[in-house]
Write a protein that holds these residues in place. Structure first.
Motif, PDB file in Angstrom:
ATOM      1  N   UNK A   1      13.881 -39.015   3.343  1.00  0.00           N
ATOM      2  CA  UNK A   1      14.538 -38.492   2.117  1.00  0.00           C
ATOM      3  C   UNK A   1      14.612 -39.699   1.262  1.00  0.00           C
ATOM      4  N   UNK A   2      14.365 -39.618  -0.167  1.00  0.00           N
ATOM      5  CA  UNK A   2      14.663 -40.698  -0.861  1.00  0.00           C
ATOM      6  C   UNK A   2      15.920 -40.940  -1.414  1.00  0.00           C
ATOM      7  N   UNK A   3      16.670 -41.630  -0.454  1.00  0.00           N
ATOM      8  CA  UNK A   3      18.126 -41.746  -0.792  1.00  0.00           C
ATOM      9  C   UNK A   3      18.060 -43.160  -1.455  1.00  0.00           C
ATOM     10  N   UNK A   4      18.533 -43.470  -2.607  1.00  0.00           N
ATOM     11  CA  UNK A   4      18.615 -44.670  -3.236  1.00  0.00           C
ATOM     12  C   UNK A   4      20.010 -45.652  -3.121  1.00  0.00           C
ATOM     13  N   UNK A   5      21.031 -44.710  -2.488  1.00  0.00           N
ATOM     14  CA  UNK A   5      22.173 -45.559  -2.400  1.00  0.00           C
ATOM     15  C   UNK A   5      23.238 -44.252  -2.610  1.00  0.00           C
ATOM     16  N   UNK A   6      24.460 -44.796  -2.230  1.00  0.00           N
ATOM     17  CA  UNK A   6      25.794 -43.856  -2.484  1.00  0.00           C
ATOM     18  C   UNK A   6      26.839 -44.673  -3.009  1.00  0.00           C
ATOM     19  N   UNK A   7      27.181 -44.676  -4.185  1.00  0.00           N
ATOM     20  CA  UNK A   7      28.130 -45.500  -4.716  1.00  0.00           C
ATOM     21  C   UNK A   7      29.404 -45.467  -3.834  1.00  0.00           C
ATOM     22  N   UNK A   8      30.013 -44.423  -3.566  1.00  0.00           N
ATOM     23  CA  UNK A   8      31.357 -44.126  -2.890  1.00  0.00           C
ATOM     24  C   UNK A   8      31.333 -44.989  -1.299  1.00  0.00           C
ATOM     25  N   UNK A   9      30.127 -44.772  -0.738  1.00  0.00           N
ATOM     26  CA  UNK A   9      29.916 -45.241   0.395  1.00  0.00           C
ATOM     27  C   UNK A   9      30.088 -46.793   0.688  1.00  0.00           C
ATOM     28  N   UNK A  10      29.321 -47.380  -0.530  1.00  0.00           N
ATOM     29  CA  UNK A  10      29.210 -48.750  -0.909  1.00  0.00           C
ATOM     30  C   UNK A  10      30.578 -49.232  -1.098  1.00  0.00           C
ATOM     31  N   UNK A  11      31.161 -48.724  -2.085  1.00  0.00           N
ATOM     32  CA  UNK A  11      32.608 -49.066  -2.387  1.00  0.00           C
ATOM     33  C   UNK A  11      33.283 -49.051  -1.150  1.00  0.00           C
ATOM     34  N   UNK A  12      33.151 -48.166  -0.302  1.00  0.00           N
ATOM     35  CA  UNK A  12      34.559 -47.922   0.850  1.00  0.00           C
ATOM     36  C   UNK A  12      33.936 -48.969   1.755  1.00  0.00           C
ATOM     37  N   UNK A  13      32.550 -49.221   2.105  1.00  0.00           N
ATOM     38  CA  UNK A  13      32.305 -50.369   3.022  1.00  0.00           C
ATOM     39  C   UNK A  13      32.889 -51.840   2.565  1.00  0.00           C
ATOM     40  N   UNK A  14      32.684 -51.855   1.310  1.00  0.00           N
ATOM     41  CA  UNK A  14      32.939 -53.374   0.710  1.00  0.00           C
ATOM     42  C   UNK A  14      34.528 -53.287   0.897  1.00  0.00           C
ATOM     43  N   UNK A  15      35.214 -52.342   0.363  1.00  0.00           N
ATOM     44  CA  UNK A  15      36.442 -52.202   0.356  1.00  0.00           C
ATOM     45  C   UNK A  15      37.195 -52.500   2.047  1.00  0.00           C
ATOM     46  N   UNK A  16      36.435 -51.713   3.049  1.00  0.00           N
ATOM     47  CA  UNK A  16      37.194 -51.820   4.149  1.00  0.00           C
ATOM     48  C   UNK A  16      36.888 -53.324   4.605  1.00  0.00           C
ATOM     49  N   UNK A  17      35.770 -54.019   4.506  1.00  0.00           N
ATOM     50  CA  UNK A  17      35.690 -55.018   4.964  1.00  0.00           C
ATOM     51  C   UNK A  17      36.473 -56.138   4.419  1.00  0.00           C
ATOM     52  N   UNK A  18      36.827 -56.025   3.135  1.00  0.00           N
ATOM     53  CA  UNK A  18      37.800 -56.856   2.285  1.00  0.00           C
ATOM     54  C   UNK A  18      39.158 -56.851   3.041  1.00  0.00           C
ATOM     55  N   UNK A  19      39.383 -55.337   3.120  1.00  0.00           N
ATOM     56  CA  UNK A  19      40.783 -55.339   3.860  1.00  0.00           C
ATOM     57  C   UNK A  19      40.879 -56.027   5.348  1.00  0.00           C
ATOM     58  N   UNK A  20      39.935 -55.696   6.190  1.00  0.00           N
ATOM     59  CA  UNK A  20      39.706 -56.494   7.329  1.00  0.00           C
ATOM     60  C   UNK A  20      39.801 -57.919   7.191  1.00  0.00           C
TER      61      UNK A  20
END
Lengths: 292, 198, 623
Positions: free
Chosen positions: A89-108
């Motif tokens: 499936x041509x998924x190009x990205x998903x902004x909420x997932x990306x923001x969540x990932x970066x946010x969680x790693x920043x918190x850790x």
């Protein structure tokens, strides 16, 4: 979950992964907590390091399990079936997932940094002695300051040279010894310096590592709180015999044993003492000669 | 239309424009790298000066390098760069270029020779502490680069004839002006650090 | 760059090849040695040896043909023209100065794989001597020499092992260019590598150098003549990093085909772009440190002697200001390879392309602000430790992005598990462990115990060998069909992967434990209690070495014996380099292509092919 706009298939996979991940992470964290991490708790600083290492492992386990789980899961469920090459499936990205990932790693990361910085501050400040000679900030939970020896920090100079360490006790006329003896529960201020090149003073069981530089007074603090022996090694490459620059006769002894030992040392070393340069924060080496 | 273009991207005119961009970008990248090189030296200067280990940054009785000498070298280097930069901006590389470019070459050679002479007559020994170390290393590194730039300046000047490269590849000669200007600017900073701040 | 009309017909032809180079280099070395003694410095011939190595390198480069171009420009007539790649398709072009980026890529690949063999043999000797805990197999002096040679050789290799072969070969193909911006600089970056390796190896004749790759003074000032090899060899590699960085950046900035916008750039090119920025800016700082060390050792200055106003911290600051970006110079192109290869085999677009690029730049930017984490216990500026702890831990955010992008690409994909894909998965596993262990080292309280121990040694082997070398293997299996025209055997490849993956983890994971249990790095004698662990590691290391031999065997077998010709696009990939015929024509593209689509648009409805190879006349430059 609505905000992530998951399709039906995404939900199935994500749900499965989440359940497996939680189960494995809990198992992993429980297992990680069973380990008693070096350098154990022979000193206040060592106990701090031990605890930090446990905390890091607890945080690392779910991350490690999560990524490996994703890799294994992809290898099993997202592999090509049959011989034909099919596009996904041509998924190009998903902004909420990306923001969540970066946010969680920043918190850790920020959490780890804050813990690290406060641990660092307390384990050096805990032993830092004010001008009045009063030990401050002995944190209660380390339970280190139960016994006596609440006097000012014991000043010990570690002098490194190729390829051995010697120790000078400033409070005892700068007497120089070949082994390191420390009294129990007494905060110690180590002044690490070198006479020739860079060495590193590593008392593993005490949780101390400090580079010895010529012309530098490198200050580290340690409060041993268990009786027993410890090892001293050089941890910075210092030439041919670097691997042999070790001494396993370090001792943490009671205050009375220490007093007896140091008196004996002062007597034994009196002749040598006269030949030594007077005690100083550091000693500039003779100009080096080339070649070996 | 299978025209063999032999490494040329397109027609010679467009190729020249592209070449100009390649050379110009390349020169700016080189200057960025070179800035880090000199920044490393400036860091060493300030670091050792601040530490002043064993009170030996500037040992007592050290004969300081002659400030007038440094001034002369600096003026020569700056004039070299300015003369060439002005020359390289003249349209068509005409008579002004043919006058100014050799002048800058002569000035550049003078700067290199004069500075080189100075390096052999420092007035202090290299073992005399940290300032002599930094002085000789920083000035020496700058001198080596200036000498290299002057060698290329000689190429540019020698090729300034009617059929020479300097006219055939004007962009190369133009971009080269920035390198000389950069070295002159570094020379100014070094001058203030080594003769005044120290 | 080729025939210019104004060049006169006068010619001077010198036989330019490496043999001429060596013949010139030998007398040049002795000339330098003799000149050094003229200064009359009491320095055990260090001046002479440094001058000798430098002269020899210059003479070698002149012999190879690097002086011809400056002479041509100076005099206006041809000295020794380099043959046109369209005419010279013979095997001989690989053995002399060539300005064809594809030839340079192959020269790099072969040279570096040979160097890798020597570095690997060094590792085996080190592991062998650690079979005994008391220096009885190798005397300490030889052990320290092995440590130094293995580490610096591997640093030389890993600085260039991806950018050199694959960056040079693929960047022009991927951006639709017919050449590099500065082919001579590109060639120079390669021809500096063999002299650097030879000079480094020459240290063995002087008994090696005792400092490892960090070269800390004053030990490095006390060291014998082998240290001079370290200085000159490292300086040459630094110079190679600078010229290669300038060339790569200028190429990517100026020579992109029309339509190759910044957002259509293959992510591997972004990896090369970011690593080139680091190489170009970090290596000059190393050069400063090396010049200072050379001056201290020869003309008796005192940059690093504290009694004389210097400071060994000066070296540590300069070295690690270079050294930490340097380790990202290793890994950024590896990130690029992984993110490049995964979409092609997942048959999905790269998930979060822009975020991935931001991740690469984030790593590159933060790498400048972390260098003092190598100095947490050195006694330098303790008040700064919290800052460096924070900045170091922040790097895990952009690094995490690389994992996010790759895992997102794998999500609901149709993964075709080829050998390159296996190596990508192996990379992700190994680098995950490498990254997590890095966090332990970034935290000051834990670093106090782990610093300078086998834990940190295991950490950087996980990132460099488990990371960069696994990415290198993925790249070899993926791109060698295009570069050589032959498919590598997939069967041997699978065996190679699993063998190498298991042997690698079995070798290096126990070393984390050795570090936690009090084993310092670079020691020839250790606590006998750890002998069992070390024996296990040594045997695993032999297996790991065996897997590399298997790889070499696969390459030789596939290229010369099975000789299965590769299709032009065996992976059915969309990206531009696979649209070219195999072997790639001399100037890559008949004319500059017009880029009309993204490289990863798998499954995108109505996706256009990546480029119109018919091209457009008269249009250049990126969009």
């Amino acid at each position: 979950m609505g905000m992530f706009r998951l399709e039906g298939q995404d939900r199935v996979h994500a749900g499965r992964l989440a359940v497996i991940w939680v189960i494995l992470s809990v198992i992993g964290i429980v297992a990680a907590l069973q380990i008693h991490y070096p350098p154990y708790d022979n000193s206040v600083q060592g106990a701090d390091q031990s605890k930090t290492m446990a905390l890091m492992t607890v945080l690392a386990v779910p991350i490690f399990i999560g990524v490996v789980l994703m890799l294994v899961y992809s290898a099993i469920f997202f592999r090509r079936r049959g011989l034909e090459l099919v596009d996904g499936p041509p998924m190009l990205g998903n902004t909420p997932v990306q923001v969540a990932w970066i946010g969680i790693s920043a918190v850790v990361v920020l959490f780890l940094a804050v813990v690290g910085i406060t641990t660092l501050a307390s384990s050096s400040a805990a032993q830092a002695v004010g001008a009045a000679g009063r030990a401050i900030g002995q944190s209660g939970e380390t339970g280190s300051s139960t016994a006596g020896g609440q006097g000012p920090e014991l000043q010990v100079q570690v002098v490194a040279q190729q390829w051995y360490f010697t120790y000078r006790y400033a409070d005892y006329g700068g007497v120089e010894t070949t082994h390191l003896y420390l009294p129990l529960n007494r905060p110690v201020e180590l002044h690490v310096t070198s006479l020739d090149i860079i060495h590193s003073f590593w008392a593993y069981q005490l949780g101390v590592k400090a580079d010895a530089n010529p012309g530098v007074d490198n200050v580290f603090h340690v409060t041993p709180d268990k009786l027993g022996g410890f090892q001293v090694r050089c941890a910075e490459l210092c030439g041919i015999w670097h691997g042999h620059m070790a001494d396993s006769d370090g001792r943490v002894v009671s205050q009375s044993d220490f007093d007896a030992w140091i008196a004996q040392q002062q007597k034994d070393e009196a002749d040598i003492q006269k030949a030594l340069p007077s005690y100083a924060p550091y000693y500039f080496p003779e100009p080096l000669t080339k070649g070996s | 239309m299978a025209v063999r273009t032999r490494g040329r991207d397109v027609s010679p005119g467009v190729e020249a424009l592209l070449d100009a961009r390649v050379v110009s970008v390349g020169v700016w990248l080189f200057l960025a790298a070179d800035l880090f090189f000199f920044a490393g030296w400036w860091f060493a200067f300030f670091y050792l000066r601040a530490l002043n280990n064993n009170q030996a940054w500037m040992i007592q009785g050290l004969v300081r390098p002659n400030r007038g000498f440094g001034t002369v070298v600096l003026i020569l280097a700056v004039l070299t760069a300015l003369a060439y930069f002005a020359a390289s901006r003249t349209p068509g590389r005409g008579s002004v270029f043919r006058l100014l470019a050799p002048v800058s070459l002569v000035l550049g050679i003078a700067a290199v020779l004069y500075q080189g002479y100075g390096m052999w007559h420092l007035g202090f020994g290299l073992t005399d502490g940290a300032y002599p170390s930094v002085f000789s290393g920083l000035t020496g590194s700058w001198l080596v680069q200036l000498a290299g730039a002057v060698a290329w300046l000689a190429t540019v000047v020698l090729q300034a004839g009617a059929r020479g490269d300097t006219l055939a590849r004007p962009h190369s000669a133009t971009s080269f002006g920035w390198i000389l200007l950069f070295l002159a600017a570094v020379g100014i900073i070094n001058y203030f650090l080594l003769y005044f701040v120290a | 760059m080729v025939t210019a009309e104004h060049v006169s017909e006068r010619r001077l032809s010198i036989p330019n090849n490496p043999i001429t180079g060596v013949l010139l280099a030998i007398p040049a070395y002795f000339a330098g040695l003799w000149l050094g003694t003229l200064f009359g410095l009491n320095d055990d011939a260090n001046t002479g040896i440094i001058l000798g190595y430098t002269f020899a390198t210059v003479a070698f480069l002149i012999g190879v043909g690097f002086l011809n171009y400056p002479l041509e420009r100076l005099f206006g007539w041809r000295v020794s023209p380099i043959s046109d790649p369209e005419e010279n398709r013979g095997i001989g072009r690989f053995f002399r100065l060539s300005l064809d980026h594809k030839v340079i890529g192959m020269q790099y690949l072969v040279t570096i794989l040979i160097m890798l063999l020597f570095g690997g043999i060094g590792a085996m000797l080190i592991r062998s001597s650690l079979l005994s805990p008391d220096s009885s197999i190798t005397p300490p002096g030889q052990y320290i020499m092995l440590i130094g040679l293995h580490s610096v050789m591997m640093i030389f290799i890993t600085s260039a092992v991806i950018v050199g072969p694959f960056g040079n070969y693929l960047v022009p193909l991927m951006i639709g260019a017919r050449r590099m911006a500065f082919p001579r600089l590109e060639a120079l970056s390669f021809w500096l590598v063999p002299p650097a390796a030879v000079i480094l190896a020459a240290a063995a004749f002087w008994g090696g150098f005792p400092t490892g790759w960090t070269g800390y003074p004053p030990l490095s000032e006390q060291a014998g003549q082998g240290m001079d090899s370290y200085i000159v060899g490292f300086a040459l590699i630094g110079l190679a990093l600078i010229v290669s960085g300038i060339n790569m950046l200028a190429t990517i900035i100026t020579l992109r085909a029309p339509g190759m916008t910044w957002t259509r750039l293959p992510i591997f090119v972004w990896g090369i772009f970011t690593t080139s920025i680091l190489g170009m800016l970090a290596a000059p700082v190393l050069a400063v440190a090396l010049v200072q060390l050379a001056m201290d050792r020869t003309v008796q200055t005192s940059f690093f002697l504290s009694a004389n106003g210097g400071s060994n911290y000066l070296w540590q600051n300069l070295f690690w200001f270079f050294g930490h970006p340097e380790v990202y110079i290793f890994i950024l192109p590896a990130f690029g390879i992984i993110m490049e290869i995964v979409p092609h085999f997942a048959r999905k677009p790269l998930w979060g392309y822009r975020t991935g690029v931001v991740g690469l730049f984030g790593v590159a930017l933060l790498s400048w602000f972390v260098w003092q984490h190598h100095l947490f216990v050195s006694g330098i500026a303790p008040v700064l430790r919290p800052f460096y702890m924070l900045s170091t831990e922040l790097i895990s955010i952009p690094t995490g992005i690389i994992f996010l992008v790759t895992l997102g690409t794998l999500w609901r994909a149709r993964v075709w598990f080829t050998v390159p894909m296996l190596f990508c998965m192996g990379f992700l596993f190994n680098f995950l462990i490498g990254g997590i262990s890095g966090v332990y080292l970034s935290d000051v309280p834990t670093d106090v115990t782990l610093h300078g121990s086998y834990f940190s040694m295991a950490h950087f082997h996980y990132t460099i060998m488990g990371g960069e070398i696994f990415a290198l293997m993925a790249a070899c299996y993926y791109w060698l069909p295009k570069m050589t025209g032959k498919m590598l055997s997939a069967t041997i490849g699978r065996v190679h992967f699993w063998w190498m993956f298991i042997a690698f983890n079995s070798t290096f994971f126990p070393l984390f434990i050795a570090g936690i249990l009090n084993m310092p790095r670079r020691v020839s004698s250790y606590d006998p209690a750890l002998q069992g662990l070390n024996t296990w590691v040594t045997i695993s290391a032999y297996f790991l070495f065996g897997s590399m031999i298997l790889f070499a065997g696969n390459v030789i077998y596939s290229l010369f014996f099975s000789a299965r010709p590769a299709l032009a696009n065996p992976w059915h990939a969309r990206s531009l380099e696979w649209q070219l015929p195999t072997p790639v024509p001399a100037y890559n593209f008949e004319r500059v292509p017009m880029i009309v689509g993204g490289p990863y648009d798998y499954g995108v409805p109505n996706a256009r092919p990546v480029a119109d190879l018919g091209g457009l006349v008269g249009v250049t430059g990126g969009g």
